[in-house]
Structure formats: structure tokens, C-alpha cells
Design a protein around this motif. Structure first.
Motif, PDB file in Angstrom:
ATOM      1  N   GLU A 160       0.839  -1.206   0.000  1.00  0.00           N
ATOM      2  CA  GLU A 160       0.000   0.000   0.000  1.00  0.00           C
ATOM      3  C   GLU A 160       0.872   1.254   0.000  1.00  0.00           C
ATOM      4  N   GLU A 161       1.947   1.218   0.785  1.00  0.00           N
ATOM      5  CA  GLU A 161       2.870   2.358   0.802  1.00  0.00           C
ATOM      6  C   GLU A 161       3.458   2.591  -0.585  1.00  0.00           C
ATOM      7  N   PHE A 162       3.857   1.499  -1.229  1.00  0.00           N
ATOM      8  CA  PHE A 162       4.437   1.609  -2.564  1.00  0.00           C
ATOM      9  C   PHE A 162       3.420   2.143  -3.560  1.00  0.00           C
ATOM     10  N   VAL A 163       2.173   1.663  -3.477  1.00  0.00           N
ATOM     11  CA  VAL A 163       1.118   2.115  -4.387  1.00  0.00           C
ATOM     12  C   VAL A 163       0.848   3.606  -4.203  1.00  0.00           C
ATOM     13  N   ARG A 164       0.768   4.035  -2.959  1.00  0.00           N
ATOM     14  CA  ARG A 164       0.484   5.454  -2.721  1.00  0.00           C
ATOM     15  C   ARG A 164       1.599   6.333  -3.286  1.00  0.00           C
ATOM     16  N   ARG A 172       7.259   6.218  -9.655  1.00  0.00           N
ATOM     17  CA  ARG A 172       7.201   4.840 -10.158  1.00  0.00           C
ATOM     18  C   ARG A 172       5.902   4.589 -10.916  1.00  0.00           C
ATOM     19  N   GLU A 173       5.451   5.561 -11.695  1.00  0.00           N
ATOM     20  CA  GLU A 173       4.153   5.460 -12.360  1.00  0.00           C
ATOM     21  C   GLU A 173       4.057   4.235 -13.254  1.00  0.00           C
ATOM     22  N   GLY A 174       5.150   3.859 -13.895  1.00  0.00           N
ATOM     23  CA  GLY A 174       5.115   2.762 -14.850  1.00  0.00           C
ATOM     24  C   GLY A 174       4.733   1.424 -14.233  1.00  0.00           C
ATOM     25  N   THR A 175       4.953   1.243 -12.944  1.00  0.00           N
ATOM     26  CA  THR A 175       4.654  -0.029 -12.283  1.00  0.00           C
ATOM     27  C   THR A 175       3.338   0.030 -11.506  1.00  0.00           C
ATOM     28  N   PHE A 176       2.587   1.105 -11.679  1.00  0.00           N
ATOM     29  CA  PHE A 176       1.436   1.343 -10.818  1.00  0.00           C
ATOM     30  C   PHE A 176       0.376   0.251 -10.925  1.00  0.00           C
ATOM     31  N   SER A 179       1.431  -2.947  -9.345  1.00  0.00           N
ATOM     32  CA  SER A 179       1.495  -2.792  -7.892  1.00  0.00           C
ATOM     33  C   SER A 179       0.102  -2.837  -7.279  1.00  0.00           C
ATOM     34  N   LEU A 180      -0.876  -2.270  -7.975  1.00  0.00           N
ATOM     35  CA  LEU A 180      -2.258  -2.330  -7.491  1.00  0.00           C
ATOM     36  C   LEU A 180      -2.738  -3.777  -7.389  1.00  0.00           C
ATOM     37  N   ILE A 181      -2.381  -4.590  -8.385  1.00  0.00           N
ATOM     38  CA  ILE A 181      -2.792  -5.999  -8.364  1.00  0.00           C
ATOM     39  C   ILE A 181      -2.188  -6.709  -7.153  1.00  0.00           C
ATOM     40  N   ASN A 198     -11.339  -1.626  -2.669  1.00  0.00           N
ATOM     41  CA  ASN A 198     -10.916  -0.284  -3.092  1.00  0.00           C
ATOM     42  C   ASN A 198      -9.758  -0.360  -4.085  1.00  0.00           C
ATOM     43  N   ALA A 199      -8.822  -1.278  -3.833  1.00  0.00           N
ATOM     44  CA  ALA A 199      -7.686  -1.428  -4.748  1.00  0.00           C
ATOM     45  C   ALA A 199      -8.160  -1.914  -6.118  1.00  0.00           C
ATOM     46  N   ALA A 200      -9.106  -2.858  -6.121  1.00  0.00           N
ATOM     47  CA  ALA A 200      -9.643  -3.358  -7.389  1.00  0.00           C
ATOM     48  C   ALA A 200     -10.369  -2.260  -8.146  1.00  0.00           C
ATOM     49  N   GLN A 201     -11.139  -1.450  -7.423  1.00  0.00           N
ATOM     50  CA  GLN A 201     -11.853  -0.353  -8.074  1.00  0.00           C
ATOM     51  C   GLN A 201     -10.883   0.689  -8.614  1.00  0.00           C
ATOM     52  N   GLU A 202      -9.817   0.958  -7.889  1.00  0.00           N
ATOM     53  CA  GLU A 202      -8.829   1.917  -8.360  1.00  0.00           C
ATOM     54  C   GLU A 202      -8.172   1.431  -9.649  1.00  0.00           C
ATOM     55  N   LEU A 203      -7.928   0.113  -9.733  1.00  0.00           N
ATOM     56  CA  LEU A 203      -7.337  -0.446 -10.948  1.00  0.00           C
ATOM     57  C   LEU A 203      -8.301  -0.304 -12.134  1.00  0.00           C
ATOM     58  N   VAL A 204      -9.576  -0.572 -11.896  1.00  0.00           N
ATOM     59  CA  VAL A 204     -10.574  -0.417 -12.959  1.00  0.00           C
ATOM     60  C   VAL A 204     -10.627   1.028 -13.438  1.00  0.00           C
ATOM     61  N   GLU A 205     -10.675   1.959 -12.509  1.00  0.00           N
ATOM     62  CA  GLU A 205     -10.758   3.367 -12.885  1.00  0.00           C
ATOM     63  C   GLU A 205      -9.504   3.827 -13.619  1.00  0.00           C
TER      64      GLU A 205
END
Length: 427
Positions: A160-164, A172-176, A179-181, A198-205
């Protein structure tokens, strides 16, 4: 220059590196061994890199201890670099990463975990000093090790820290997306329901936005929506799952009619494999105290000892399917075999995955149909639709998807009819 250094050897090493002849990995490493003694600041990083590359030499393929020793020497070379040197952490992390991997290959897991903890410490100090420093390697590797050890809540916290930090605009946008997965996977494994959703929804969005810009394939968003629907169903949120599937159906209809708007690289299969692997988590819980795969991570990023054991069990899984007397047990055992085989095909066969695994999906659909269970048949059809989508067979995938949707809706209608009549409290 130190007095005990052989000046002739130094001159010869420099001449070797300046030579126009193509050097072998061993010649290059030997030259840097000499020069690193003279000038660690200039040559220790090059020596560490050369030793790591030498460890991959074909001549050492059957000599794991020799590969380990070279990576250990690479770590020693990296440590010669002064800590004040801005390259110190990056060079040392790279050497430790490969040293750890060689330890995993030899089954020396406790030592490998000790190395992982050291890498996490190096990364933590570097990141705390500079949040934009590209030195999260140790922390992400440590998160995967924690996941393999069953310490999912700790892994989820690190991810979560890495994702934020990685959200668009971060360093590190390229791995975002990947990282969410991983974050979603570890949150789910840790029982953190809201975090996982929430993480799954963020990935969809994220992918919806990227699709609008032409930076994401239709198939990737479709596969993400299928995984999101699985999560919703698993948490009893049937309506939300139906909404995700309805959006996926629109995307798949477009793919079946017109294909992708543009050609994408082969990453789509890898993406599907990771998500499909997650759908079998419940059947893959390791025994207490036994490490298991970091589902949600790219298969090649699992520790070698984990995937060696995981895939060595494939013949036993096939036998379990054949031994199962109860038809429902056979369907469940077969799905476990299919998921693990799909993961293995990515590791061994790359984009030719449909050749060895599609027959398993066909068999899974047949077994579920013979069982006469509409819910299990729908699950098997959704599985095959996802595999066919990853294999660019969109028309076939759409036919399976429509049938699966009809079966799912039929199950829902039966459940509604089975409910007791509502009572009006005013009457």
C-alpha cells in the motif's frame, strides 16, 4: 595505488578492456577483479555487474554453488563502494537481489530471508532520505517474501505504501497497475475486505482512463472487470458483481466484432495469468508453516524454491482429479489443476500457452456440464472466456461469456423465487 598490486596485471587488465576483441563474461570479470583492487570507486560497480552476468553463463548451468559464489563475490564487490557514493545503495541492492535468488534456488530459504531483510533496510533508509529515489526494490521484494511466508497483512501494508507513492505523477508510475494488483491480492489474503475492493476499483478506474487515452487495451480492462466481479461475488456483493460483468460484456462484444483498436505486445497473456491465478487462491492455501506462492505477483518473480515445488505437484493434481469419485470434488480438483497449469504455461511456454492448457479449459466445461450445476458451469465458461480473450480468440470468448451470463442469471432468478414472501409490517 596499493603497493601489493601487480602493476603488470593492472596494465594487462586495462589492455584487455580496451581491446577491440569481443570479451567473454569470464575475461571481463577477471579484468574488473584486478582493477577493482586499484580503484573501487570506478570498478567495484562494474565488477559486481560482471560477476552477476557471469553467474548466468551456460557453463555454470548445472553448478548452482558456483553461481551462488559469484553472486556472493558481487555483494562483496558492491560493499567496497563507499556508502557516501550515490550509487552505493543501488549497486548493493542489485547484487543482494541476485545473491538472494541463488540462495532460494538452493533451498536455503532462511539465509535468503535474512538477505531480504537487509535489502528492505537499505531501501527503507534510501526512501526515507529521498521519497523519489528509485530504490524501492528491497521493500517490494521483502513484501513478496512476507507474502510467501503467509504474513499477508505486513505485505499489504508495504505494498500500500508503494502504491500510494506510485500513483500517476509519482516516481514509479510505470509499475502502478501491477502494484495495485499485488496490493489487492495481499489485502484479500489478509482479510482486508474494504482495502481489497478499493484497490480493485482503483485499478478499474485507472484502466478506464488509460483506455480513453489509448494507453490500455480493451482486453486488459475486460480481464480486470472479470477479476473485480469475482471479488464482489466472494464478498457477497452480487449486484456489484453483475454490474462489473455487464461492463465486461460490452467490451467483449466490441472485441468480438472489431478486435482491438491497435496492436498490443504479448503482455496481455502475462496479465491474464496473474489475475487468473488469483481466482484460485482459496484452493491454494498452504499448510501452516509452509511457504506458498505470492499470488498477484508475476510468476517469474516468485522465489525459485516456491515455483519449483508448486509446479512439481502438477502430476499429483492430475491424479487427484482422476481419483475423485464425487463429481463436484472432481470439478473443484480440475479447476485447481487448470489454474496451476496456466501459471506453469506462462513460466515455461510464453505466449504459446493455449496449446497445452486450452484442452484443460474444455475439459473443465465438460465436467461442470455433466455435473448439472449451473453455477459451476458458469464459472467454467467464464474461465474459458478469459483464457480465449488472452489468446485473442474474441468471438469464441464472447460465446462462452454470453452462455455463462445466462446461466448466472438463471441461478439468480431461482434464488429470488426461493425467497419467502415479504411481509408488510403495517398489516
Amino acid at each position: 595505488m596499493s603497493g601489493d598490486v601487480d602493476q603488470d596485471a593492472v596494465l594487462q587488465a586495462r589492455n584487455v578492456l580496451l581491446s577491440s576483441a569481443r570479451l567473454t563474461r569470464r575475461q571481463e570479470a577477471e579484468a574488473y577483479r584486478v582493477l577493482a583492487k586499484v580503484s573501487p570507486a570506478s570498478y567495484a560497480p562494474k565488477l559486481a555487474n560482471a560477476l552477476i552476468h557471469l553467474s548466468f553463463d551456460d557453463s555454470l548451468r548445472e553448478l548452482p554453488e558456483a553461481r551462488l559464489n559469484l553472486c556472493r563475490e558481487a555483494v562483496d564487490a558492491a560493499r567496497r563502494l563507499d556508502e557516501s557514493d550515490p550509487r552505493h545503495a543501488e549497486v548493493l541492492l542489485d547484487a543482494l537481489k541476485w545473491y538472494q535468488r541463488r540462495l532460494f534456488e538452493l533451498g536455503r530459504r532462511p539465509e535468503a530471508l535474512t538477505v531480504g531483510a537487509e535489502m528492505a533496510g537499505i531501501s527503507r533508509r534510501a526512501v526515507d532520505a529521498d521519497r523519489d529515489a528509485p530504490l524501492w526494490t528491497g521493500l517490494t521484494l521483502w513484501a513478496r517474501s512476507l507474502a510467501e511466508e503467509g504474513r499477508h497483512a505486513e505485505a499489504a501494508e508495504l505494498l500500500e505504501e508503494f502504491v500510494r507513492h506510485s500513483r500517476p505523477g509519482g516516481a514509479r508510475e510505470g509499475t502502478f497497475a501491477w502494484s495495485l494488483i499485488e496490493w489487492c491480492a495481499e489485502a484479500e489474503a489478509a482479510g482486508l475486505r474494504d482495502t481489497a475492493l478499493n484497490a480493485a476499483q482503483e485499478l478499474v478506474e485507472l484502466q478506464r482512463g488509460q483506455l480513453a487515452l489509448g494507453h490500455c487495451s480493451l482486453a486488459s480492462l475486460l480481464l480486470t472487470l472479470l477479476r473485480q466481479a469475482e471479488l464482489y461475488d466472494g464478498y457477497g456483493q452480487r449486484d456489484a458483481a453483475s454490474a462489473a460483468l455487464a461492463e465486461a460484456a460490452i467490451l467483449l462484444a466490441e472485441l468480438a466484432a472489431n478486435g482491438e483498436p491497435k496492436v498490443w505486445s504479448g503482455y496481455q497473456f502475462t496479465y491474464w495469468v496473474v489475475l487468473f491465478g488469483l481466482s484460485g487462491r482459496a484452493a491454494e492455501l498452504p499448510a501452516p508453516g509452509r511457504p506458498g506462492p505470492a499470488l498477484g505477483a508475476y510468476v517469474r518473480d516468485w522465489a525459485p524454491d516456491i515455483w519449483e515445488r508448486h509446479f512439481a505437484e502438477l502430476p499429483a493434481l492430475r491424479e487427484a482429479v482422476e481419483r475423485a469419485e464425487d463429481p463436484a470434488d472432481r470439478v473443484a480438483a480440475h479447476r485447481k489443476l487448470t489454474i496451476r497449469s496456466a501459471l506453469h504455461s506462462e513460466l515455461r511456454r510464453g505466449n504459446r500457452f493455449l496449446e497445452p492448457v486450452l484442452p484443460l479449459f474444455d475439459e473443465g466445461v465438460s465436467l461442470a456440464r455433466r455435473l448439472g450445476d449451473e453455477a459451476r458451469s458458469a464459472r467454467a465458461l467464464f474461465d474459458r472466456a478469459s483464457a480465449l480473450t488472452a489468446g485473442h480468440r474474441y468471438a469464441d470468448a464472447y460465446a462462452d461469456f454470453q452462455e455463462a451470463q445466462n446461466l448466472r442469471n438463471s441461478c439468480d432468478m431461482r434464488e429470488v423465487r426461493a425467497l419467502p414472501p415479504s411481509r408488510d409490517p403495517q398489516r
